[in-house]
Write a protein that holds these residues in place. Structure first.
Motif, short mmCIF file in Angstrom:
data_model
loop_
_atom_site.label_atom_id
_atom_site.label_comp_id
_atom_site.label_asym_id
_atom_site.label_seq_id
_atom_site.Cartn_x
_atom_site.Cartn_y
_atom_site.Cartn_z
N GLY A 105 32.49 -34.94 -11.64
CA GLY A 105 33.00 -33.58 -11.71
C GLY A 105 31.96 -32.49 -11.60
O GLY A 105 32.23 -31.33 -11.95
N LEU A 106 30.76 -32.81 -11.09
CA LEU A 106 29.73 -31.79 -10.93
C LEU A 106 30.22 -30.70 -9.99
O LEU A 106 30.78 -30.97 -8.94
N ASP A 107 29.96 -29.44 -10.37
CA ASP A 107 30.48 -28.31 -9.61
C ASP A 107 29.51 -27.75 -8.58
O ASP A 107 29.93 -27.20 -7.56
N HIS A 108 28.20 -27.87 -8.83
CA HIS A 108 27.23 -27.16 -7.99
C HIS A 108 25.86 -27.78 -8.17
O HIS A 108 25.55 -28.33 -9.24
N ILE A 109 25.04 -27.70 -7.12
CA ILE A 109 23.65 -28.18 -7.20
C ILE A 109 22.71 -27.08 -6.73
O ILE A 109 22.94 -26.44 -5.69
N GLN A 110 21.66 -26.86 -7.52
CA GLN A 110 20.56 -25.98 -7.12
C GLN A 110 19.36 -26.85 -6.83
O GLN A 110 18.87 -27.55 -7.71
N LEU A 111 18.89 -26.79 -5.61
CA LEU A 111 17.81 -27.66 -5.14
C LEU A 111 16.56 -26.84 -4.93
O LEU A 111 16.56 -25.84 -4.22
N LEU A 140 22.43 -34.64 2.24
CA LEU A 140 23.43 -35.43 1.51
C LEU A 140 24.40 -34.53 0.75
O LEU A 140 25.61 -34.76 0.74
N ILE A 141 23.87 -33.50 0.11
CA ILE A 141 24.69 -32.60 -0.69
C ILE A 141 25.69 -31.86 0.19
O ILE A 141 26.88 -31.75 -0.14
N VAL A 142 25.22 -31.34 1.32
CA VAL A 142 26.12 -30.61 2.23
C VAL A 142 27.17 -31.55 2.80
O VAL A 142 28.36 -31.19 2.91
N ALA A 143 26.77 -32.76 3.16
CA ALA A 143 27.73 -33.74 3.70
C ALA A 143 28.80 -34.10 2.67
O ALA A 143 29.95 -34.36 3.02
N GLU A 144 28.42 -34.10 1.40
CA GLU A 144 29.36 -34.39 0.31
C GLU A 144 30.35 -33.25 0.12
O GLU A 144 31.43 -33.43 -0.44
N GLY A 145 29.98 -32.05 0.60
CA GLY A 145 30.83 -30.88 0.40
C GLY A 145 30.55 -30.14 -0.89
O GLY A 145 31.32 -29.25 -1.29
N MET A 146 29.46 -30.49 -1.54
CA MET A 146 29.08 -29.86 -2.80
C MET A 146 28.45 -28.49 -2.52
O MET A 146 27.58 -28.38 -1.66
N PRO A 147 28.86 -27.45 -3.23
CA PRO A 147 28.18 -26.15 -3.07
C PRO A 147 26.69 -26.28 -3.38
O PRO A 147 26.30 -26.89 -4.37
N LEU A 166 13.91 -18.84 4.68
CA LEU A 166 15.27 -18.37 4.93
C LEU A 166 15.89 -19.09 6.12
O LEU A 166 17.08 -19.45 6.10
N ALA A 167 15.10 -19.33 7.14
CA ALA A 167 15.60 -20.07 8.31
C ALA A 167 15.96 -21.50 7.94
O ALA A 167 16.97 -22.05 8.41
N LEU A 172 19.94 -25.76 6.84
CA LEU A 172 20.46 -26.82 5.98
C LEU A 172 21.88 -26.57 5.51
O LEU A 172 22.50 -27.46 4.92
N GLY A 173 22.41 -25.38 5.72
CA GLY A 173 23.80 -25.11 5.37
C GLY A 173 24.00 -24.69 3.92
O GLY A 173 25.10 -24.89 3.37
N ALA A 174 22.98 -24.09 3.31
CA ALA A 174 23.11 -23.62 1.93
C ALA A 174 24.06 -22.43 1.88
O ALA A 174 24.10 -21.60 2.79
N ARG A 175 24.84 -22.33 0.81
CA ARG A 175 25.71 -21.17 0.62
C ARG A 175 24.96 -20.00 -0.01
O ARG A 175 25.36 -18.86 0.13
N ARG A 176 23.91 -20.34 -0.73
CA ARG A 176 23.12 -19.32 -1.41
C ARG A 176 21.65 -19.76 -1.38
O ARG A 176 21.34 -20.94 -1.44
#
Length: 361
Positions: A105-111, A140-147, A166-167, A172-176
């Motif tokens: 049930g993890l909601d979000h990951i900050q890498l 892996l995180i983006v492929a999982e659909g995890m924010p 920033l590029a 990598l498809g980060a939302r933030r």
């Protein structure tokens, strides 16, 4: 409870970490594995946090993925209604562990990233191959659909590569993405001469962020944290000391911010001795700088006192030698010259890093 509850709880599960970043926010004296809280205690802490009205739990460290019970703790957080965020270096993440966290049930990951390029990134982390592992973790995180949020820590040795950071976040498809200049306490203060940028470097990072915000508007959120030493006004310490945030160390010490262990002559409350609610409401560590009654001049008569709440207490201690002093970052503070002198004394050639590891402070 008369004091409104904190919004967030930072759960520092461990100080163990494969990386040795010289700006780490952990204290100089790191807690050993043998003294870490057990799973049952962390579950009780989350129960108490949820009962108080806490909304979010941020699992951090060290490297929280060094704890084999991380998925269990995430599952428990979800069960009591806490939004969960994992703050990780990513170097221990693999498809199996990510799947377990997602199912828990993890909601979000900050890498975290140390740079946009592998060689300087691995040098800061003092771990060969760390950057490549982080790139794979992000995919892996983006492929999982995890924010996903990416965090880049900026300093004098990588500031010119903020456009590349920033590029990379966009690629990598980060939302933030957080472009966060180093904050100078703990390991960051120990390595200040190796990390503090000059004003021209700061201006370049500000320009890069402004341009990217225009270009990526609506696609990616960009947070920018400036280095305090170049600010005219202090930032509010964790939204106000003892007002919005609680930090729990690996051994159970409860703190208003992750640097508060540097404050002398005060008792640090522990979850092994009192409830979270009692600590939040009554512990001297939390009440001593809560509100405005403690403030000296010029803070006491400043119209911004309920906006910046007097600035950072740990920074005041580190620079002025007193935790109850006006934050020297403020241009009105009597000790502001200490900040100016630190900038002026910055050596032309950065010294070698003192890496974050046990016994190296």
């Amino acid at each position: 409870m008369t004091t409104p509850p904190p919004m967030s709880l930072l759960a520092e599960l461990t100080h163990r970490c494969p990386l040795q970043c010289p700006y780490c926010s952990n204290p100089l004296r790191l807690d050993p594995r043998t003294s870490e809280l057990d799973t049952a205690t962390w579950r009780r802490v989350m129960d108490e946090a949820a009962t108080m009205g806490v909304l979010q739990v941020h699992f951090s460290g060290g490297e929280p993925m060094a704890r084999p019970d991380l998925s269990d703790l995430v599952r428990h957080a979800a069960g009591v209604g806490l939004y969960s965020n994992l703050i990780t270096s990513g170097v221990l993440l693999n498809p199996t562990s990510l799947d377990a966290l997602a199912k828990a049930g993890l909601d979000h990951i900050q890498l975290s990233f140390q740079d946009a390029l592998p060689d300087p990134a691995d040098r800061v982390a003092n771990m060969a191959g760390a950057h490549a592992k982080k790139l794979e973790a992000a995919r892996l995180i983006v492929a999982e659909g995890m924010p996903l949020t990416l965090n880049f820590v900026v300093h004098r040795q990588n500031a010119e590569r903020v456009p590349d950071m920033l590029a990379l976040a966009e690629q990598l498809g980060a939302r933030r993405v957080e472009i966060a200049h180093t904050q100078y306490y703990g390991w960051g203060l120990l390595n200040r001469d190796a990390l503090l940028p000059d004003r021209d470097q700061l201006a370049l990072t500000e320009q890069a962020v402004a341009e990217a915000r225009t270009r990526l508007a609506g696609r990616m959120t960009i947070d920018f944290v400036t280095p305090d030493y170049y600010a005219e006004e202090p930032k509010p310490c964790m939204g106000g000391w003892g007002q919005r945030f609680m930090n729990i160390s690996p051994t159970g010490r409860v703190l208003p911010c992750h640097a508060a262990e540097s404050i002398p002559n005060v008792e640090f409350p522990s979850v092994t001795e009192a409830s979270l609610a009692d600590i939040w409401e009554n512990a001297p560590l939390f009440t001593m700088f809560r509100g405005t009654d403690w403030m000296p001049e010029p803070c006491r008569s400043c119209p911004a006192q309920t906006q910046d709440w007097g600035g950072c207490r740990c920074q005041a201690l580190a620079l002025a030698g007193k935790a109850d002093a006006a934050d020297p970052v403020c241009h009105k503070a009597p000790d502001h010259g200490l900040v100016e002198r630190a900038i002026t004394a910055r050596p032309a050639v950065p010294p070698a890093f003192r890496y974050r590891r046990y016994g190296n402070a």
